[in-house]
Design a protein around this motif. Structure first.
Motif: not given
Length: 138
Positions: A72, A74-75, A120-121, A124
């Motif tokens: 993702t 986010a990662d 970040e959400e 994700r």
């Protein structure tokens, strides 16, 4: 947000796009349109993060080690840019007599932390494969 995050996403999407899933830093830098030294710096962080592996010598380069459906944004953000939304300087000072000036730094820090959590959400829910699909839809 720093540009290394964008370079990282672009590079990983490019690797996912390639049939052989292997590319040199020169190939990546040509596609990203930035200096190969900058790409190598980003790819080094991605290698340390476990996203890519390297192969030396002729025909070498970088190869995506993870499934593009599972990686993702986010990662990638956590490895490349976490904390970058928080400014390095904020107005005011805790020593000030004024309630606004003495508390602005703390309040703004909280606001930026919350914004980063929301970012970040959002990230994700977006994978490398999702970005590649959007590119194919263009």
């Amino acid at each position: 947000m720093n540009s290394e995050f964008t370079i990282a996403v672009h590079s990983l999407v490019y690797l996912a796009y390639l049939p052989e899933k292997m590319a040199s830093s020169d190939m990546i830098s040509d596609n990203v349109r930035t200096h190969s030294a900058r790409v190598r710096k980003v790819m080094s962080a991605l290698r340390k993060g476990g996203f890519v592996e390297t192969r030396e010598g002729s025909g070498g380069g970088y190869r995506l080690t993870l499934d593009p459906d599972s990686v993702t944004l986010a990662d990638i953000y956590r490895v490349m840019a976490q904390g970058s939304l928080i400014p390095s300087w904020c107005s005011g000072s805790p020593e000030m007599d004024c309630v606004v000036g003495s508390n602005m730094n703390q309040v703004m820090f909280g606001i930026f932390c919350q914004a980063e959590k929301q970012l970040e959400e959002h990230f994700r829910g977006i994978t490398i494969s999702d970005v590649l699909k959007q590119i194919h839809a263009c």
